[in-house]
Design a protein around this motif. Sequence first.
Motif, PDB file in Angstrom:
ATOM      1  N   VAL A 246       0.874  -1.176   0.000  1.00 26.08           N
ATOM      2  CA  VAL A 246       0.000   0.000   0.000  1.00 26.08           C
ATOM      3  C   VAL A 246       0.913   1.228   0.000  1.00 26.08           C
ATOM      4  O   VAL A 246       2.091   1.117   0.373  1.00 26.08           O
ATOM      5  CB  VAL A 246      -0.944  -0.003   1.235  1.00 26.08           C
ATOM      6  N   TYR A 247       0.379   2.376  -0.415  1.00 26.54           N
ATOM      7  CA  TYR A 247       1.198   3.592  -0.363  1.00 26.54           C
ATOM      8  C   TYR A 247       0.907   4.344   0.932  1.00 26.54           C
ATOM      9  O   TYR A 247      -0.131   4.155   1.553  1.00 26.54           O
ATOM     10  CB  TYR A 247       0.921   4.471  -1.588  1.00 26.54           C
ATOM     11  N   PHE A 248       1.842   5.215   1.337  1.00 25.21           N
ATOM     12  CA  PHE A 248       1.683   5.878   2.642  1.00 25.21           C
ATOM     13  C   PHE A 248       0.883   7.171   2.583  1.00 25.21           C
ATOM     14  O   PHE A 248       0.402   7.634   3.612  1.00 25.21           O
ATOM     15  CB  PHE A 248       3.044   6.113   3.316  1.00 25.21           C
ATOM     16  N   GLU A 249       0.751   7.767   1.381  1.00 21.87           N
ATOM     17  CA  GLU A 249      -0.026   9.005   1.282  1.00 21.87           C
ATOM     18  C   GLU A 249      -1.514   8.671   1.179  1.00 21.87           C
ATOM     19  O   GLU A 249      -1.883   7.621   0.644  1.00 21.87           O
ATOM     20  CB  GLU A 249       0.393   9.803   0.040  1.00 21.87           C
TER      21      GLU A 249
ATOM     22  N   GLY B  22       7.006  -4.540   2.967  1.00 22.45           N
ATOM     23  CA  GLY B  22       8.439  -4.867   2.974  1.00 22.45           C
ATOM     24  C   GLY B  22       8.742  -6.275   2.517  1.00 22.45           C
ATOM     25  O   GLY B  22       9.776  -6.843   2.889  1.00 22.45           O
ATOM     26  N   HIS B  23       7.873  -6.848   1.675  1.00 17.87           N
ATOM     27  CA  HIS B  23       8.191  -8.181   1.135  1.00 17.87           C
ATOM     28  C   HIS B  23       9.547  -8.125   0.428  1.00 17.87           C
ATOM     29  O   HIS B  23       9.920  -7.100  -0.143  1.00 17.87           O
ATOM     30  CB  HIS B  23       7.088  -8.613   0.159  1.00 17.87           C
TER      31      HIS B  23
ATOM     32  N   GLU C 175      13.184   2.985   5.318  1.00 20.13           N
ATOM     33  CA  GLU C 175      12.547   4.282   5.582  1.00 20.13           C
ATOM     34  C   GLU C 175      11.159   4.350   4.922  1.00 20.13           C
ATOM     35  O   GLU C 175      10.177   4.777   5.537  1.00 20.13           O
ATOM     36  CB  GLU C 175      13.457   5.375   5.017  1.00 20.13           C
ATOM     37  N   LEU C 176      11.086   3.902   3.662  1.00 25.98           N
ATOM     38  CA  LEU C 176       9.792   3.904   2.953  1.00 25.98           C
ATOM     39  C   LEU C 176       8.836   2.909   3.608  1.00 25.98           C
ATOM     40  O   LEU C 176       7.653   3.216   3.836  1.00 25.98           O
ATOM     41  CB  LEU C 176      10.010   3.542   1.474  1.00 25.98           C
TER      42      LEU C 176
ATOM     43  N   SER D 289      12.286  -0.354  10.083  1.00 25.06           N
ATOM     44  CA  SER D 289      10.883  -0.341   9.616  1.00 25.06           C
ATOM     45  C   SER D 289       9.906   0.007  10.730  1.00 25.06           C
ATOM     46  O   SER D 289       8.735   0.270  10.467  1.00 25.06           O
ATOM     47  CB  SER D 289      10.492  -1.714   9.048  1.00 25.06           C
ATOM     48  N   LEU D 290      10.379  -0.046  11.981  1.00 26.17           N
ATOM     49  CA  LEU D 290       9.471   0.187  13.117  1.00 26.17           C
ATOM     50  C   LEU D 290       9.781   1.479  13.867  1.00 26.17           C
ATOM     51  O   LEU D 290       9.282   1.673  14.975  1.00 26.17           O
ATOM     52  CB  LEU D 290       9.559  -0.996  14.110  1.00 26.17           C
TER      53      LEU D 290
END
Length: 252
Positions: free
Chosen positions: A65-68, A93-94, A106-107, A149-150
């Motif tokens: 999914v995208y973050f925006e 993050g696959h 970061e993404l 990632s966390l």
Amino acid sequence: MRRPLIAGNWKMNLDREAAVSLARGVGAAAGDGEVDVLVCPTFVHLDAVAQAVNDANVHVGSQDVYFEGNGAFTGETSTDMIKDVGCTYVILGHSERRNVIGESDELICKKVHAALAAGLLPILCVGELLEQREAGQTMDVVKSQIEGSLKGVDAVQMSKIVVAYEPVWAIGTGKTASPEQAQEVHADIRSLLARLYNQELADGVRILYGGSVKPANAADLMACGDIDGALVGGASLKADSFAGIIEAAASA
Ligand code: PEP
């Protein structure tokens, strides 16, 4: 007591008809709910698959999914959009997104925060490359992926996250990590979560194994104390093989 989760990552496979038919087959195999069952089709089939499993004990998730939230992000899909078509989980993050598409921690971290804010349950994937394992760097790599990632995720949020340990050398290769190899990393991930958060939280987090899981090896993997289910690629594309993995988790 952690409830097992068996998740199928259908990747970029199946046409709409095949996806709906597989979803119905998984619905029939899912049983009465001893195990959480999840299917993750490609974005364009989410709606149809969610309708096909509507009456069954099967969750639907997206593979990314995208973050925006919305706007000029051509080709991307938002958390509201995937929720709108029935998703409750999202894989983030696959290894194919990290290593083929080039996603950074970061993404992925931004996506984790967006998913949590939307009330989705993220499945955060981590895992080392073969050369990293051979160089003895497995836990360094996994630790840095988890910490990266966390960032900024608090304990309450962490309790909503599922971690998937997927050694990259085992994904789609037919080479499965042995139950001992997988258990060792899973236990290390749980200890890391206890250090980053607290023991009670770490004891409640589900940690899935992924990498060439099939009915023939699922029972031995699921019997390990820190393995709480599986993220399954190839063997999730046939209802009978996915059903065999669900059964192994139910009887573990
Ligand atoms: C995966 O896609 O996450 C995966 C583990 O694939 P496979 O089961 O095919 O190795």
